[in-house]
Design a protein around this motif. Structure first.
Motif, short mmCIF file in Angstrom:
data_model
loop_
_atom_site.label_atom_id
_atom_site.label_comp_id
_atom_site.label_asym_id
_atom_site.label_seq_id
_atom_site.Cartn_x
_atom_site.Cartn_y
_atom_site.Cartn_z
N ASP A 9 0.80 -1.22 0.00
CA ASP A 9 0.00 0.00 0.00
C ASP A 9 0.84 1.27 0.00
OD1 ASP A 9 -2.66 0.81 -0.06
OD2 ASP A 9 -3.14 -0.66 1.48
N ILE A 17 2.77 2.85 -3.18
CA ILE A 17 2.05 3.45 -4.31
C ILE A 17 1.97 4.95 -4.10
CG2 ILE A 17 -0.12 3.52 -5.55
CD1 ILE A 17 -0.49 0.61 -4.91
N THR A 75 0.70 7.47 -6.64
CA THR A 75 -0.37 8.24 -7.29
C THR A 75 -1.72 7.54 -7.14
OG1 THR A 75 -0.04 7.16 -9.38
CG2 THR A 75 1.27 9.12 -8.97
N ASP A 76 -2.78 8.20 -7.58
CA ASP A 76 -4.11 7.66 -7.31
C ASP A 76 -4.66 6.77 -8.43
OD1 ASP A 76 -4.32 9.89 -8.97
OD2 ASP A 76 -6.33 10.36 -8.30
N LYS A 77 -4.03 6.77 -9.60
CA LYS A 77 -4.55 5.96 -10.70
C LYS A 77 -3.53 4.93 -11.14
CE LYS A 77 -8.28 8.46 -11.25
NZ LYS A 77 -9.64 7.98 -11.11
N VAL A 91 -6.19 3.20 -7.71
CA VAL A 91 -5.38 2.15 -7.08
C VAL A 91 -6.07 1.60 -5.85
CG1 VAL A 91 -3.12 2.85 -7.89
CG2 VAL A 91 -4.04 3.90 -5.86
N ASP A 92 -6.92 2.40 -5.25
CA ASP A 92 -7.56 1.95 -4.02
C ASP A 92 -8.56 0.81 -4.22
OD1 ASP A 92 -7.59 2.68 -1.18
OD2 ASP A 92 -9.73 2.71 -1.56
N GLU A 93 -9.01 0.65 -5.48
CA GLU A 93 -9.96 -0.44 -5.74
C GLU A 93 -9.27 -1.79 -5.86
OE1 GLU A 93 -12.75 0.49 -9.00
OE2 GLU A 93 -11.99 2.52 -8.81
N LYS A 109 -2.09 -4.76 -6.03
CA LYS A 109 -1.27 -3.60 -5.72
C LYS A 109 0.21 -3.95 -5.83
CE LYS A 109 -4.37 -1.10 -2.68
NZ LYS A 109 -4.92 -1.09 -1.33
#
Lengths: 310, 580, 240
Positions: free
Chosen positions: B93, B96, B98-100, B140-142, B148
Motif C-alpha cells: 500500500d 504506491i 499516485t491515485d490511478k 489504485v484503491d480499488e 497492488k
C-alpha cells in the motif's frame, strides 16, 4: 458512512457522454466559458437560456438524480428572488409595502434574475463535476504546476487509504473497550477522536516515509521530470475548440454592443428579440451552451445509422 | 565479471557504532541469477538490500564497497541507479504514490524525463505483460493487495531495470496472491534475464527456484551456496535457520538423520512437494504401510455452553448489497484455539466484526457464554469478557513508549499518575503496576518498555499489542490474521503465548490464512466458504481430508499416510514404518 | 541523505509573483470598476487567484523533495479526513485545527499549501462550486498566518491554551471575512448595511462552531502531534 461513500462513487461514474471523451483542455474551456459568461450576463433572457440548457445537460448526465439537485436549486431561487427586494428598493413600481419599506416590481425582477444566475451557475458546476474527473483536473494542473499536480494525486491516493485506517483504529480501540460509545459524554467523544487522530498520524507518517523512499527509488528528484499525458489533443478537439472560441467571441462582441443591456431604474426595460445584436448574441450563446448536448445527439444518431446498416 | 559484487561490506548505525549490522559481507551475484537472502528478522537482510541502492542507504559508518558492473555504486549517478536497480518493498500500500493505475505505471518514467512516445510504449507494454489492461483506468484503491503489489512490480519493470530487489514482497499477501506474485517474479527472471535478489519468510515458493541462497545471521553471511548445499550445511551446523527450510528438506533430514549415506548425495534432497513425494514413494517402494493407530474420537461435550455461539447469522452492509454472512453457524468451545480458514472475502473477518459488534447482523442469534450479545453493556463486554487483537497492531498504538501504551489501559487517571511519576523519577525508578508486569512478562516485552512502539519489529509490535489487549483480561480472545508479516521464530513465540492462555482457560477464535500455523497450533479448524462455515474438525482430520488447502507436509505424504499434517507427524510415521 | 534547507525560504519566484500581483490587482480593480457594481464577485475571485499565485509558484520553484512532498501529502490528507475520527459528532469539523498544527511544524509556506490543497481536495470529492477559490484562499491564509505566528513564537506547543485561543479567533475571523463575503457577493444584489448584517450574522454561528472544533482539536492534539513530528524529524534527519 457506507452510503456516503457509495454516493461519492456514483458521482464519479463515467457517464455515457460524448463531450467527456474530449480532451480536458477542451472541457475546461467550455465550462469556464459557460460559468464566466453566465456571471456576466445579468439579463433575464440570457439567464433563462443558461438555466434551460444547463438543466437539459444535467439531465442527460445524471438522469433521475437531477431532480433532487434541481429541487434544492429551486428553493434557493425562490429564496434569493424574494429576499433581494427586501434589501434593494430600486424601481418605481411598488407592489406592496413591507415593514414600511416599498417592495418593488423592478427589484423582484432583478432578484429573480440574480437568483436565476446563481442557479444556472450551480447547474453548470454540477455538470462540471460529472465531466471533470480528478484525473482530468490533475492533467490540466500538471501542465502548469507539475509539483502541485503530483501532490494532489498523492493526496487523492491517500484519502481512501487513510479513511479506512481511521475506521480500523476506531474499531480496534472499541474492541478493547477503549473507545467511547454513542452514550459517552461529548467531551469523551472528542477526546477519543483526537486519540484516533494521533494514532493515525503516527501510522500514516510511517507510510509517508515509505512513500518517499518509493518515489526516490524510482528516480524522483534526479533531474528534469516529464508528465505522462493520458489524453491526446487531436483534430476533433481543435475543431471543437475553434468553434467554441468563435461562438464566445461573437457573444462577447454582441454584449459589448449592448445585447445584454437590462435597466431596472426607474422602470424595468431590456433588449428583446429582433434587435440585431441581441438576437445574434443569444443565438450564439445558446449554441455555445448546447455544444455538449448536440454532440451527444450527433453521436446517438450516428450509431443508429451504423446499427441499421449492419 | 559479476553483475553485482559486494566486497567486504561493513555497516553500523550512527546511534550504536560498535554493533555491526553488517559484518564483513561479501557476495558475488552474476547477471541473471535468482538469489534468495534469508535470515531471522534483525539479521541484517533488509539493511544489506538497502545498501544496494544509494538513495535508500541510511546514514551510518560504512566500509567496503559495492560494484555494479565493475563500477563502485556511489559513482553511478542516481538517475542511472533509479532505472537500473528496481526495488520492491514490503508494504504494497505505502509504496504506491499516485491515485490511478495508469499514472503509477508511468511515474518512474516521468521522473526519468522520458518523452511521451516512449512512455506510452513502455506503459502499454507493461500493462500487457502483467495483465493489467483490465484495471488500467481504475483507482489504485480499488485493487486487492496482490494486485497492488503486482502494480508496484510492473511500474518498476517499466523502467527496464537489470536487477530487481524484493524485500519480503509477499509478507502482507494471502497465500494465493503470494504465489501468483512470486511466479511472476520467476517469469521475469526466466524470460527477461533480470537479476533477482529476494528476501522472504516463506521459502516454500522460492527456495527451489534459487540459483543461490545466502543465509545471514547477526550481520554475517554464514553460508552462500546452492539451495541443496545450504540445507545440508544448516542441518550439519544445527542452525536455527534450518527450521525455516521448506518442509521437504526438513522431512528429508528428519528421516535420514545423517545415518544414511544419502546425506552425502545432494541430488537426492527434495526441494519441492513433487520431489518430496517421489522420494517418499521410492523410500517405501514395495513396503506395506502400517495403519495409524486410531486415536479415540473425542466426543465433543455438548452439555457445556460454548464460549461463542453463532446460529444462522446473516449480514450485509446495505440492503442493496449482497449478503456477506449467509446463515453462519458455529460453536466455539471454551478453552480451545479455534481457527477459521478460507479464501479472501468469504466473510471470515466479518464474523469477527459481528462478534465484536462492529457490524450488526440483521438476522440470527449470537451468544457469548450463553447470553445474548446484545444484552451485554459495552463496558462489561470489553472488560474481562471479550477482546480482539486487530490485524494491524499499529492501530492500537497511541503513546510514545511501550510502557505508556500499557499504562493507558489502566484508565485515564491511573495512566496520568504513572506518567507524572515517570517524568519526575525516571522510568527505572517507578515500579510497574503488578498486572502490567505480569502480562508484559508473559508477552516477553519487558525489555522493550522504553522503546517507541513504531521502532519495534513486526513481531514485537504484535506482542505489545497483544499485551495491551490482554490487559483487559478477556475470557475470549479474537485474533485477526495474527501471523501476517511475522517470521517463523516470532510465530513460535506467539504460539507459546497462546498456548499458555488457553491453559488458563481463555478461549481463542482466530482467522488466518496461515495453514501451517493452524495445523500446528489450533485445536479445531473451520473452513469458511461463501458466507458460511462448511466443515469443522480437528486439524489432522481437517487438513487430512483436503488435497489443496493443506500443509506441504501433508501434500507430500498423503499418498502414504493418513492425516499426517505436520513435519513431525510425517517424520514419525516414516521412522515407525522404516523401523518396523 | 540530502535534505532541503529549513522552512522553505521564499525564493525568486515568490518575488516575481509579488510584482505581477502588484500590477494585476490594481488592473483588476480598475476593470471591475468599469464593468459596474455587479462584477464584485468576479473581480474578487480574480484578485484571489492572483493572490494565491505566488504561493503556488513558490512551491513549484522550491522543487520540493520526495519526503517533503510525501509528508505534506499525508498531513493534508489527514486534515481532509479528520472529520471521520469524530464520527459520533456529525458537526465536528476540526480541519482548520490540523492545518494550524501543520503550519506550526513546517512554516507559513507549508501551512498555506496544506490549507489550499485540502480545500481543493474536499471539493474534488464533494463537488466544485463557485465557492472553491474562496475556500482555498481562506484555509490557505489560515495556514499562512498560523505559520507566521508560530515563527514569531506566538503560537507554540509550549503554550497550548494560548495557541488554542488564537486558533479559535483566527478561524472565526478569517472564515467570516472571506467565506461569508463570498456569499454576500454571489447572492445578494445590493451591498448595504441591511444585507451585510444579515449575511454575516447568518454565518457567524457556523464559523464559530468550526472554530471551536478546531480549537478543541488543537488543545487536545497539539502536544502529541508535535511529538510525533519531532520524532520523525530526528529519526529521519529532516531539516524542514
Amino acid at each position: 458512512m457506507v452510503s456516503k461513500q457509495s454516493e461519492i462513487k456514483t458521482m464519479r461514474e463515467i457517464y455515457k457522454d460524448e463531450f467527456s471523451t474530449y480532451n480536458p483542455v477542451t472541457n475546461i474551456v467550455f465550462f469556464l466559458g459557460a460559468i464566466i459568461l453566465g456571471m456576466f450576463f445579468i439579463h433575464p433572457v440570457f439567464v433563462g437560456v443558461s438555466i434551460i440548457v444547463g438543466v437539459i445537460y444535467l439531465f442527460t448526465l445524471i438522469k433521475k438524480r437531477a431532480f433532487k439537485e434541481l429541487l434544492l436549486m429551486l428553493v434557493m431561487f425562490i429564496v434569493l428572488a424574494a429576499i433581494n427586494p427586501v434589501f434593494n428598493r430600486m424601481g418605481a413600481t411598488v407592489l406592496f409595502w413591507l415593514f414600511g419599506k416599498p417592495y418593488t416590481f423592478e427589484a423582484l425582477i432583478y432578484g429573480m434574475t440574480l437568483g436565476g444566475m446563481a442557479v444556472a451557475i450551480l447547474c453548470w458546476f454540477a455538470c462540471y463535476n460529472c465531466i471533470m474527473t480528478s484525473d482530468k483536473f490533475i492533467y490540466i494542473f500538471g501542465r502548469i504546476i507539475p509539483s502541485v499536480s503530483l501532490i494532489l494525486s498523492m493526496i487523492l491516493r491517500l484519502i481512501p487509504n487513510l479513511s479506512r485506517k481511521t475506521k480500523q483504529i476506531s474499531s480496534a480501540r472499541s474492541c478493547i473497550g477503549m473507545a467511547g460509545s454513542a452514550s459517552s459524554s461529548r467531551m469523551e467523544k472528542i477526546r477519543n477522536g483526537t486519540l484516533v487522530l494521533s494514532t493515525l498520524t503516527s501510522w500514516a507518517l510511517e507510510g509517508g516515509i515509505i512513500m518517499a523512499d518509493s518515489m526516490r527509488s524510482r528516480g524522483y528528484g534526479t533531474g528534469k521530470r516529464t508528465t505522462f499525458a493520458k489524453y491526446r489533443f487531436d483534430k476533433r478537439n481543435w475543431v471543437l475548440l475553434i468553434i467554441m472560441v468563435i461562438l464566445i467571441g461573437i457573444t462577447i462582441f454582441c454584449a459589448v454592443k449592448g445585447s445584454t443591456k437590462a435597466e431596472y431604474v426607474p422602470y424595468f426595460t431590456m433588449t428583446w428579440f429582433g434587435e440585431f445584436y441581441m438576437t445574434l448574441g443569444i443565438v450564439c450563446y445558446g449554441i455555445f451552451l448546447l455544444i455538449p448536448v448536440l454532440l451527444t445527439i450527433k453521436e446517438t444518431i450516428k450509431w443508429r445509422i451504423f446499427r441499421s446498416k449492419i | 565479471m559479476a553483475h553485482i559484487q559486494i566486497k567486504d561490506l561493513t555497516f553500523a548505525y550512527p546511534t550504536n557504532e560498535d554493533r555491526l549490522v553488517l559484518d564483513h559481507v561479501s557476495v558475488d551475484i552474476p547477471q541473471g541469477q535468482y538469489v534468495t537472502l534469508c535470515g531471522k528478522s534483525g539479521s541484517g537482510k533488509s539493511t544489506l538490500l538497502n545498501q544496494l541502492k544509494t538513495v535508500l542507504t541510511p546514514n551510518g559508518k560504512r566500509s567496503g564497497e559495492i560494484l555494479l558492473d565493475g563500477v563502485p555504486l556511489d559513482q553511478v549517478d542516481l538517475r542511472t541507479q533509479a532505472a537500473l536497480i528496481g526495488y520492491v518493498m514490503q508494504d504494497p500500500d505505502s509504496q504506491i504514490v499516485t491515485d490511478k493505475v495508469w499514472h503509477e505505471l508511468a511515474f518512474g518514467l516521468e521522473n526519468l524525463g522520458f518523452d511521451q512516445r516512449t512512455m506510452r510504449t513502455r506503459v502499454a507494454e507493461m500493462a500487457s505483460y502483467f495483465g493489467i489492461q483490465g484495471w488500467f483506468h481504475k483507482d489504485v484503491d480499488e485493487l486487492s493487495g496482490g494486485q497492488k503489489q503486482l502494480l508496484n512490480l510492473a511500474s518498476i519493470m517499466a523502467m527496464q531495470p537489470s536487477v530487481l530487489i524484493l524485500d519480503e514482497p509477499t509478507s502482507q499477501l494471502d497465500p494465493i496472491a503470494a504465489s501468483d506474485f512470486l511466479n511472476t517474479v520467476r517469469k521475469i527472471n526466466l524470460e527477461l534475464g533480470t537479476t533477482i535478489i529476494i528476501t522472504e519468510h516463506r521459502l516454500e515458493d522460492i527456495f527451489h527456484a534459487s540459483d543461490k541462497v545466502v543465509v545471514m545471521e547477526k550481520g554475517r553471511v554464514i553460508v552462500q551456496d546452492s539451495p541443496k548445499a545450504v540445507g545440508k550445511y544448516l542441518k550439519e551446523q544445527s542452525s536455527e535457520m534450518f527450521a525455516a527450510m521448506p518442509a521437504p528438506v526438513r522431512i528429508y533430514y528428519g528421516v535420514t538423520k545423517g545415518k544414511d549415506a544419502d546425506t552425502e548425495d545432494l541430488s537426492k534432497v527434495p526441494l519441492t512437494v513433487r520431489e518430496g513425494r517421489t522420494w517418499l514413494s521410492e523410500l517405501f517402494d514395495g513396503k506395506k504401510i502400517l495403519p495409524e493407530k486410531e486415536t479415540k474420537e473425542q466426543e465433543p461435550d455438548t452439555k457445556e455452553t460454548p464460549a461463542i455461539k453463532l446460529k444462522d447469522v446473516w449480514f450485509k452492509y446495505d440492503r442493496d448489497l449482497p449478503d456477506i454472512l449467509k446463515g453462519t453457524t458455529v460453536d466455539v468451545p471454551k478453552g480451545k484455539i479455534f481457527a477459521l480458514v478460507g479464501g479472501n472475502g468469504t466473510g471470515k473477518s466479518t464474523t469477527l466484526k459481528a462478534i465484536c459488534r462492529i457490524v450488526k447482523p440483521y438476522r440470527g442469534k449470537l451468544l457469548i457464554d450463553g447470553k445474548k450479545l446484545d444484552s451485554y453493556k459495552s463496558a462489561d463486554l470489553f472488560r474481562g469478557k471479550l477482546a480482539m487483537l486487530p490485524q494491524d497492531p499499529k492501530s492500537l498504538f497511541v503513546k510514545t513508549i511501550v510502557r505508556e501504551e500499557l499504562e493507558e489501559m489502566l484508565g485515564v487517571k491511573e495512566a496520568a499518575k504513572y506518567e507524572k511519576a515517570v517524568e519526575l523519577n525516571g522510568s527505572e525508578n517507578v515500579p510497574l503496576d503488578p498486572k502490567i508486569e505480569r502480562i508484559a512478562k508473559e508477552c516477553d516485552i519487558l525489555h522493550l518498555l522504553t522503546t517507541h512502539p513504531f521502532d519495534l519489529s513486526g513481531g514485537e509490535q504484535q506482542r505489545t499489542a497483544l499485551a495491551k489487549v490482554l490487559l483487559t483480561e478477556p475470557e475470549i480472545l479474537l485474533l485477526d490474521e495474527p501471523t501476517k508479516g511475522i517470521d517463523n521464530f516470532f510465530k513460535l513465540q506467539f504460539a507459546s503465548i497462546l498456548k499458555r492462555l488457553t491453559d488458563n482457560g481463555v478461549t481463542i477464535l482466530m482467522v488466518s490464512h496461515d495453514v501451517e500455523f493452524c495445523a500446528r497450533y489450533a485445536d479445531l479448524v473451520g473452513m469458511f466458504f461463501d458466507g458460511d462455515i462448511i466443515t469443522t474438525n480437528t486439524p489432522d482430520k481437517f487438513f487430512g481430508q483436503n488435497s489443496f488447502y493443506t500443509t506441504a507436509a501433508n501434500r507430500m505424504s498423503r499418498h502414504l499416510f493418513k492425516n499426517a499434517i505436520t513435519d513431525e507427524d510425517v517424520i514419525r510415521r516414516c521412522l515407525e514404518n522404516l523401523n518396523a | 541523505m540530502e535534505s532541503k534547507p529549513a522552512k522553505k525560504k521564499l525564493n525568486k519566484a515568490f518575488w516575481i509573483s509579488i510584482i505581477v500581483m502588484a500590477v494585476c490587482i490594481p488592473a483588476t480593480v480598475a476593470i471591475s470598476y468599469l464593468l459596474g457594481d455587479r462584477k464584485l464577485y468576479i473581480a474578487s475571485v480574480i484578485i484571489m487567484i492572483f493572490a494565491m499565485v505566488p504561493f503556488f509558484a513558490n512551491f513549484e520553484g522550491s522543487k520540493p523533495d520526495a519526503r517533503y512532498l510525501a509528508i505534506l501529502a499525508v498531513l493534508t490528507a489527514i486534515a481532509v479526513i479528520s472529520r471521520i475520527a469524530f464520527i459520533w459528532l456529525p458537526s465536528f469539523k476540526p480541519m482548520a485545527g490540523i492545518i494550524v498544527m501543520i503550519a506550526m511544524a513546517f512554516g507559513p509556506q507549508a501551512g498555506f499549501m496544506s490549507g489550499a490543497l485540502s480545500m481543493i481536495i474536499s471539493n474534488i470529492i464533494f463537488g466544485q462550486g463557485p465557492w472553491t477559490p474562496w475556500q482555498m484562499f481562506c484555509y490557505g491564509l489560515i495556514g499562512f498566518i498560523a505559520g507566521l505566528l508560530a515563527g514569531g513564537r506566538i503560537l507554540s506547543e509550549k503554550h497550548v491554551i494560548r495557541t488554542s485561543i488564537i486558533t479559535f479567533i483566527l478561524v472565526t475571523v478569517l472564515s467570516s471575512a472571506i467565506l461569508d463575503t463570498s456569499s454576500l457577493f454571489l447572492m445578494i444584489s445590493s451591498i448595504n448595511a441591511g444585507s451585510i448584517i444579515t449575511v454575516y450574522t447568518a454565518g457567524i454561528f457556523l464559523n464559530m462552531m468550526n472554530a471551536l472544533a478546531s480549537s478543541l482539536c488543537v488543545f487536545l492534539l497539539l502536544k502529541p502531534f508535535m511529538a510525533i513530528l519531532n520524532r520523525l524529524k530526528i529519526k529521519y534527519g529532516m531539516k524542514y
